[in-house]
Design an enzyme around this catalytic site. Sequence first.
Site, PDB file in Angstrom:
ATOM      1  N   PRO A 367       0.640  -0.779   0.000  1.00 46.22           N
ATOM      2  CA  PRO A 367      -0.072   0.038   0.031  1.00 46.22           C
ATOM      3  C   PRO A 367       0.730   1.156  -0.056  1.00 46.22           C
ATOM      4  CG  PRO A 367      -0.646  -1.108   1.448  1.00 46.22           C
ATOM      5  CD  PRO A 367       0.483  -2.282   0.806  1.00 46.22           C
ATOM      6  N   PRO A 368      -0.057   2.404  -0.580  1.00 49.84           N
ATOM      7  CA  PRO A 368       1.144   3.427  -0.031  1.00 49.84           C
ATOM      8  C   PRO A 368       1.302   3.962   1.321  1.00 49.84           C
ATOM      9  CG  PRO A 368      -1.016   4.119  -1.512  1.00 49.84           C
ATOM     10  CD  PRO A 368      -1.284   2.535  -0.800  1.00 49.84           C
ATOM     11  N   GLY A 369       2.608   5.185   1.108  1.00 51.88           N
ATOM     12  CA  GLY A 369       3.208   4.914   2.601  1.00 51.88           C
ATOM     13  C   GLY A 369       3.681   4.038   3.110  1.00 51.88           C
ATOM     14  N   VAL A 370       4.002   2.960   2.892  1.00 49.41           N
ATOM     15  CA  VAL A 370       4.794   1.298   3.462  1.00 49.41           C
ATOM     16  C   VAL A 370       6.323   1.550   3.295  1.00 49.41           C
ATOM     17  CG1 VAL A 370       3.246   0.855   4.388  1.00 49.41           C
ATOM     18  CG2 VAL A 370       4.328   0.093   2.144  1.00 49.41           C
ATOM     19  N   GLY A 371       6.627   2.399   2.770  1.00 49.98           N
ATOM     20  CA  GLY A 371       8.190   3.187   2.288  1.00 49.98           C
ATOM     21  C   GLY A 371       8.620   2.504   1.012  1.00 49.98           C
ATOM     22  N   LYS A 372       8.239   1.653   0.222  1.00 50.76           N
ATOM     23  CA  LYS A 372       9.115   1.262  -1.034  1.00 50.76           C
ATOM     24  C   LYS A 372      10.049   1.793  -1.763  1.00 50.76           C
ATOM     25  CE  LYS A 372       4.416   0.823  -3.064  1.00 50.76           C
ATOM     26  NZ  LYS A 372       3.602   1.818  -1.695  1.00 50.76           N
ATOM     27  N   THR A 373       9.153   3.319  -2.211  1.00 45.06           N
ATOM     28  CA  THR A 373      10.498   3.848  -2.432  1.00 45.06           C
ATOM     29  C   THR A 373      11.794   4.704  -1.678  1.00 45.06           C
ATOM     30  OG1 THR A 373       8.221   5.258  -3.808  1.00 45.06           O
ATOM     31  CG2 THR A 373      11.186   5.612  -3.929  1.00 45.06           C
ATOM     32  N   SER A 690     -13.203 -12.867  -1.545  1.00 48.49           N
ATOM     33  CA  SER A 690     -13.456 -12.771  -0.116  1.00 48.49           C
ATOM     34  C   SER A 690     -13.987 -12.700   0.767  1.00 48.49           C
ATOM     35  CB  SER A 690     -12.133 -11.172   0.243  1.00 48.49           C
ATOM     36  OG  SER A 690     -12.375 -10.261  -0.177  1.00 48.49           O
ATOM     37  N   LYS A 733      -6.033  -8.052   5.957  1.00 47.88           N
ATOM     38  CA  LYS A 733      -6.993  -8.722   6.860  1.00 47.88           C
ATOM     39  C   LYS A 733      -6.744  -8.573   7.752  1.00 47.88           C
ATOM     40  CE  LYS A 733      -9.132 -10.029   2.321  1.00 47.88           C
ATOM     41  NZ  LYS A 733      -8.896 -12.086   0.992  1.00 47.88           N
TER      42      LYS A 733
END
Length: 822
Positions: A367-373, A690, A733
């Site tokens: 997800p966005p904001g987890v520190g990938k870049t 799901s 989840k």
Amino acid sequence: MINIPKIFKTSDHQEGRAVLPLLPLRDIVVFPHMVSPLFVGRTKSINALSEAMNDEEKYIFLATQTNPGEDHPKQKDINRIGTVAKVLQMLRLPDGTVKTVVEGKHRARITDFEASESFFKVHLELLEEPDLEEGEREAYLRNVVDAFKAYTQQNKNISKETVETISNLTDPVELLYTAAAQFSFKARDNQQLLETQSLTERLTYLIELINQETVILQTDQRIKNRIKKQMEQSQKNYYLNEQIRAIKKEMGEDESEDNELKELEERIENKELPEEAEEKVRHEFNKLKRMTPMSAEATVTRNYIDWILSLPWFEKSEISEDIDEAEKILDEDHYGLERPKERILEYLAVQALVKKIRGPILCLVGPPGVGKTSLAKSVSRATGREFVRLSLGGVRDEAEIRGHRRTYIGAMPGKIIQSLRKAGANNPVFCLDEVDKMSMDFRGDPSAALLEVLDPEQNYGFNDHYLDMDYDLSDILFITTANTLPDIPVPLQDRMEIIRLPGYTEYEKYNITELFLVPKQIRLNGLDVEKVKFSKNAVYTIIRNYTREAGVRNLEREIASICRKIARKVAKTGADKVIHVNSRSVEKYLGPVQYRRGQLEEKDLVGIVTGLAWTQFGGELLYVESAIMPGKGDFNVTGKLGDVMKESARAAISYVRSRSGQFNIDPKFYEKFDIHIHVPEGATPKDGPSAGIAMCTSIISTLTRLPVRRDLAMTGEITLRGRVLPVGGLKEKILAAHRAGIHNVIIPADNEKDLKEIPATIMRQIQIVPVQHMDEVIGRAIVVEEGSYLYRRDDGEAEIPDFPPRDPGKSSDNDRPAIADI
């Protein structure tokens, strides 16, 4: 032979001996039969000359110093053999020096010195010159004259009269010294000509010296002729170039074009290129020199050459192989993310052992904001490589990756080659951001162009359309990032190593906030880290009540908002005291609570089931509601659901109809009632396999009028026969359930293997119930009576399962663990 000076006949009453004043010479040797002007400046030398001039014969002895730099020579500094000379003229100059003209008369040897403060006097022994036999004398005379004539053929500065004079000499001694006086031999060579006792040896040595001078003069003449030709050619070229410049000026062309071509040629000579690139660039440069500078084709060719020369074909960063230091850097920059860190350290370890491996292709999905870049930047710092980032979001043109062909106007290389030019190194960490957000149109599919870039078996020969030659990308460490894996084309996924970053737990968010976000925002907003303190409860309040995300981006924004308000207060009042931010003051800074999580229903309700869903922003709770009303069997599904969820709802209806007898449901319910399934928050798109078991449970609860356990969440897909199928995104989840304060989760039994990825701190607070069949779900979710749950076996008999009991009156606030317990 010369006449012996009178002084050698009378002095000391001894034939061939005399006492004369000494004039030391620095770097000149005066030969007999040689008239030479001398400039004398030393006091002792001037006194010696004055003494000689006072004598009737005006004789003086000339001897060369062994060390020309000695200003006050002593006896040991004077050569013992010199020349008796007659002072012909002496003239005192205004600057105190004396100019004199002397004529060498005969060789002599010093036998003794008379010490004197004003000048040296020396006792001399006259050195007689031996006679030569007639034939030997003629041979030496002829050889000396021939050598001298050969020299004069090269040196036109010697007059014909001098040549005739030397040719007519018949005395070998006179010929020896007269010829030697025409050359600028070194002082030591002249001294040897004077000192050598044997006349034949002196003549032989003179011939050798003359031949050497002839060879030197010939070589010098050849060099001068070559330089002259080059200068003539250079002058010719200069004249022609000036004519070309004048013509270009008349045509209105810029004179600086020639300088640009010269600079370009120097760059080509100095740049190390592969063989193919060097051939290409030289071919294009030769074409460029023949083109009119103002033409469009010349501009295209010049730009092409410039691109080739500016690329880092062989320039590489020195890669750090210190695994401990790399691990330290990765831990400094990021909290958690153990799997990506482990993979990077494995890569460094293999590289340290193998020295040369092809760069891996890592894909960080989360997800966005987890520190990938930012993780990619940390990898760059840990490995010592340059960092390049290329955002692929919205790229829909294949030429953005592969470049344009040079036939197009405004053609340029692709973003890959452009980024390498900026990096200046051939082995950077190359971050391809948002690889899942590429699109395609009539200009091609950029994801297909990436296949060659990201294939370790092919990218050593990546062919950019603009360069039209192979470029080696195999040393690059590619790291791609994406929010959702299904949006990445399958062929592209096959070339990458997928590493999932599912999101952070509350505990991890707290540590990230304390270690990174709070100090960073305090400094960015001009505050003192020691003067602003966030309490633990304040951080958890922000996490729970003001953010709803898997990453920490919004969390950082909220902390920045608090810091800005504190900065305004400090700037206004100038307060210098410590400011504490606690859970009570958070609402004052951030306003009303944005999200109220963990507030479960006060009692178990009919038809309301808590499901779990995965989104690109992390895991989310998915509430499913159903209702029945008298009708004709219509079936409605609302809530902006995708096709997959609508199919799940229909499969649930079919399952309920097939098992209606076991659940004491009227078999004709589908004819008498309309069924409506609704998933709230209808503006949010929802899709994915799901929610099947949640929908089925909601329908059964509505038809049986039995409530569903409120503190239970579930995820899983259903088949027509009631089998529960595994789902993806289980970790996200479970984290969503934990954030909402739900401690009991039903999952498919086939998903038990995925529980290893969930942090142990979370697993200790959540009861996981794996199921294989829908009957198990109903038995554990449907409340038969207070504190009891229905579980029906295939034989239709009811059982009370071994499931953790729940206090029906327990409030949701107490369901959540205290902050201090986390």
